[in-house]
Enzyme design. Structure first.
Site, PDB file in Angstrom:
ATOM      1  N   ARG A 185       0.827  -1.209   0.000  1.00  0.00           N
ATOM      2  CA  ARG A 185       0.000   0.000   0.000  1.00  0.00           C
ATOM      3  C   ARG A 185       0.861   1.258   0.000  1.00  0.00           C
ATOM      4  O   ARG A 185       0.379   2.340  -0.275  1.00  0.00           O
ATOM      5  CB  ARG A 185      -0.898   0.024   1.245  1.00  0.00           C
ATOM      6  N   TRP A 194       1.114   6.337   5.848  1.00  0.00           N
ATOM      7  CA  TRP A 194       1.397   7.088   4.611  1.00  0.00           C
ATOM      8  C   TRP A 194       1.011   8.517   4.948  1.00  0.00           C
ATOM      9  O   TRP A 194      -0.161   8.863   4.997  1.00  0.00           O
ATOM     10  CB  TRP A 194       0.537   6.519   3.486  1.00  0.00           C
ATOM     11  N   GLU A 253      -7.999  10.432 -23.052  1.00  0.00           N
ATOM     12  CA  GLU A 253      -7.642   9.506 -21.979  1.00  0.00           C
ATOM     13  C   GLU A 253      -8.319   8.145 -22.184  1.00  0.00           C
ATOM     14  O   GLU A 253      -7.695   7.102 -21.974  1.00  0.00           O
ATOM     15  CB  GLU A 253      -8.025  10.132 -20.630  1.00  0.00           C
ATOM     16  N   LYS A 263      -6.243   4.653 -22.558  1.00  0.00           N
ATOM     17  CA  LYS A 263      -6.454   3.493 -21.673  1.00  0.00           C
ATOM     18  C   LYS A 263      -6.700   2.238 -22.501  1.00  0.00           C
ATOM     19  O   LYS A 263      -6.135   1.188 -22.230  1.00  0.00           O
ATOM     20  CB  LYS A 263      -7.650   3.702 -20.733  1.00  0.00           C
ATOM     21  N   GLU A 290      -3.485   1.091 -24.343  1.00  0.00           N
ATOM     22  CA  GLU A 290      -2.446   0.615 -23.432  1.00  0.00           C
ATOM     23  C   GLU A 290      -2.651  -0.816 -22.977  1.00  0.00           C
ATOM     24  O   GLU A 290      -1.708  -1.592 -22.934  1.00  0.00           O
ATOM     25  CB  GLU A 290      -2.441   1.468 -22.153  1.00  0.00           C
ATOM     26  N   LYS A 313       5.819   1.509 -15.483  1.00  0.00           N
ATOM     27  CA  LYS A 313       5.006   2.381 -14.636  1.00  0.00           C
ATOM     28  C   LYS A 313       5.590   3.785 -14.590  1.00  0.00           C
ATOM     29  O   LYS A 313       4.878   4.771 -14.637  1.00  0.00           O
ATOM     30  CB  LYS A 313       4.917   1.782 -13.221  1.00  0.00           C
TER      31      LYS A 313
END
Ligand code: M6R
Length: 614
Positions: free
Chosen positions: A28, A76, A489, A493, A496, A609
């Site tokens: 996470r 976090w 976008e 998506k 990709e 990434k």
């Protein structure tokens, strides 16, 4: 984002179980970790900034090794820097309780002022400590832990998953609650456990109870009593969890991408809600660089970014122009860095990036700086190069984004840009407090609408659209105005992760070329929400239909649905924020297309990434 674990056992010790649980939540993302352990002597708290190994080293050998109850946390940071002192668990003045928390207590400042006035001394900069003191105060009034938690939560506004322990003459008490961030509990005949993610529970049992928003669970060996925050009891039936640990790392989702799509309502809350100042009709970023005097002199904005972050930048352009009345230049970072751009006096260059490590974006930011611009970053990773190098930063609080296809980072970037547009407008005096108030309230209204978009009905509608269109030759995404970048976008998506050819176009531009591609094997995804240009988009849909194209309309404009082959309903919202809602079905469409085609959704071919090379 933060992770929470807790355990209560009949015999043996909870120490290794808590540490193991924290490790399972590491994915996470976190910057510090801590545990509170309870043995016959009382509560021992150990917490450290940095990795879990540092926490383990801090747990001296045999220390509290006979602890039968404990809670643990990976933090976090949101309020206060990552440090030993800000790490959880937190405690009250008397050290009667220990508390871990995931989320944001929005009214912590006013509660803190009240507690300080009554003599409480705070140890940390966190919002969480407020709740620890409130619970402690309720215990000292003679309440038990459950009553104390219920009474304290009634004072709190915000989003949280919490766990608290205290010592009683009968033994340890362990209570947890959820309002927003996930929390699950599990019991066996010898113990009771809680965690932010079932991954940390399934080693004990696969029968897990997922708490719902507003639930408070009082854990006992072999039993979890669940209450609502109004004090009424409720029965929650455990669900059987069948995953193997590898899958479970993605929570209840088969892929990180799907999980991240579903996290978006929480991400919005984390990114925006504690910065909204309703009474002033303004935004307070709580960091230097965005005050009236910082922003008043800005005469022009230059946005640089790559990929999905650039699409967020295109949306930002509509906001900076429309709300703050500032001229905006925007470019691919990879183009900007090799052009000879003219940077006007008093330009604010804004770099947008999820990772903060994208080579082209960093180079573009440096170039803008060299040319005399002041710089700002909208970024998801604290401590990244971009954050370190920009003059000022707005951190999106999307948490770690593991799926290569960026989803929750995008909606967080759009929300951050909207907030910056409001702040700029207020600083420049082009927006009244009343008008500002309406704009900032729209952000709060967005969360339930995003949840609606992620409900079973709409998700299965999108899945059906994917099934019906899976063999189409190509896709053309069309949008106008602020939803034109959403078309870009949606196409990105789909390309990709499902490797289907797709283009995004301004709907009005279609007749200047792409119209030649229209035929039955081409699906046209038309974004059309009620607003400035919905009638224009309707005409574009008619133009497609007249040429035999298959139309999928997405948005709130009902008349478009009537003239389309398929549609996905999106709730009405402010036009400024409609991109955040409209992009969700496009993310889901890409996901389901990729899934139907058997693609590696989280790790699409050839993509990384974070693109740290040119
Ligand atoms: O980390 P960044 O936001 O700077 O990354 C920019 C692009 O590489 C990124 O958005 C990329 O386009 C994604 N794979 C899109 O899903």
């Amino acid at each position: 984002m933060c992770g929470i674990v807790g355990a209560l056992v009949n015999e043996g010790s909870v120490v290794s179980d808590l540490i193991e649980g924290l490790r399972l939540l590491e994915y996470r993302g976190y910057d510090s970790a801590g545990v509170a352990l309870m043995d016959a002597r009382g509560i021992t708290i150990r917490r450290r900034a940095g990795r879990i190994e540092r926490l383990e080293a801090a747990l001296a050998e045999n220390e509290a090794s006979s602890a039968r109850a404990g809670i643990g946390h990976t933090r976090w940071a949101t309020h206060g820097v990552p440090s030993d002192t800000n790490a959880h668990p937190h405690t009250d003045t008397e050290g009667r309780i220990a508390l871990v928390h995931n989320g944001i207590i929005e009214n912590y400042a006013e509660l803190k002022a009240e507690l300080v006035a009554s003599g409480v001394k705070f140890q940390s900069e966190t919002d969480t400590e407020v709740l620890a003191h409130l619970i402690g105060r309720e215990l000292s009034r003679g309440n038990d832990l459950l009553q104390a938690v219920l009474a304290s939560l009634s004072r709190v506004r915000g989003y949280y998953a919490i766990a608290a322990i205290t010592k009683t003459p009968e033994g340890p008490r362990l209570v947890c609650a959820r309002q927003g961030p996930p929390l699950a509990v599990a019991v066996t005949k010898d113990g009771a456990y809680l965690a932010s993610d079932v991954l940390a529970l399934i080693k004990h049992t696969r029968d897990v109870t997922f708490l719902e928003d507003g639930d408070v669970a009082d854990l006992h060996i072999g039993r979890a009593d669940v209450w609502r925050t109004d004090g009424t009891s409720v029965v929650r039936v455990p669900k059987r969890v069948e995953w193997d640990p590898e899958e479970a790392a993605k929570g209840t989702f088969p892929h990180y991408m799907l999980k991240e799509i579903h996290e978006q309502p929480d991400v919005l809350a984390h990114t925006a809600f504690d910065k909204i100042k309703e009474e002033k009709g303004d935004i307070d970023f709580g960091v230097p660089g965005f005050s009236d005097s910082d922003l008043r002199g800005i005469e022009r904005i230059a946005v640089v970014a790559c990929g999905t972050a650039l699409h967020a930048g295109y949306i930002a352009r509509y906001m900076f122009e429309g709300l703050a009345r500032l001229p905006v230049d925007i470019d691919y970072a990879s183009e900007f860095r090799y052009r000879d751009p003219v940077i006007a006096r008093n330009t604010l260059a804004i770099a947008i990036s999820q990772s903060g490590e994208t080579a082209d974006t960093l180079a573009a930011l440096r170039k803008a700086k060299e040319l005399g611009a002041r710089t700002a970053a909208i970024c998801n990773v604290e401590g990244s190069t971009l954050v370190r190098e920009a003059d000022a930063t707005i951190l999106t609080r999307a948490g770690p984004e593991i799926g290569v296809a960026s989803t929750k980072a995008f909606t967080a970037q759009v929300a951050a840009a909207y907030m910056l547009a409001v702040r700029l407008a207020r600083a420049r005096g082009v927006l009244t407090p009343e008008a500002g108030r309406e704009l900032v309230l729209e952000l709060r209204l967005l969360r339930p609408r995003m949840e609606q978009m992620l409900g079973e009905r709409i998700v299965s509608e999108v899945r059906e659209v994917a099934e019906k269109n899976q063999h189409q030759k190509g896709f053309l995404f069309l949008g106008r105005g602020i939803n034109y970048p959403v078309a870009l976008e949606g196409a990105l998506k789909l390309k990709e992760i499902s490797y289907v050819h797709a283009e995004g176009y301004p709907a009005g531009e279609m007749k200047h070329g792409p119209i030649a591609l229209i035929e039955p094997s081409m699906s046209i995804v038309a974004l059309n929400s009620t607003g400035l240009v919905h009638e224009k988009v309707r005409s574009n849909i008619e133009q497609v239909r007249a040429r035999g194209g298959r139309v999928i309309s997405i948005g709130s404009d009902r008349e478009s649905w009537a003239i389309s082959d398929e549609h996905v309903e999106v709730p009405e919202s402010s036009e400024w924020l409609s991109p955040i809602l409209n992009v969700i079905p496009l993310q889901l469409l890409a996901y389901h297309m990729a899934s139907l085609k058997g693609c590696d959704i989280d790790k699409p071919r050839n993509l990384a990434k974070s693109v740290t090379v040119e």
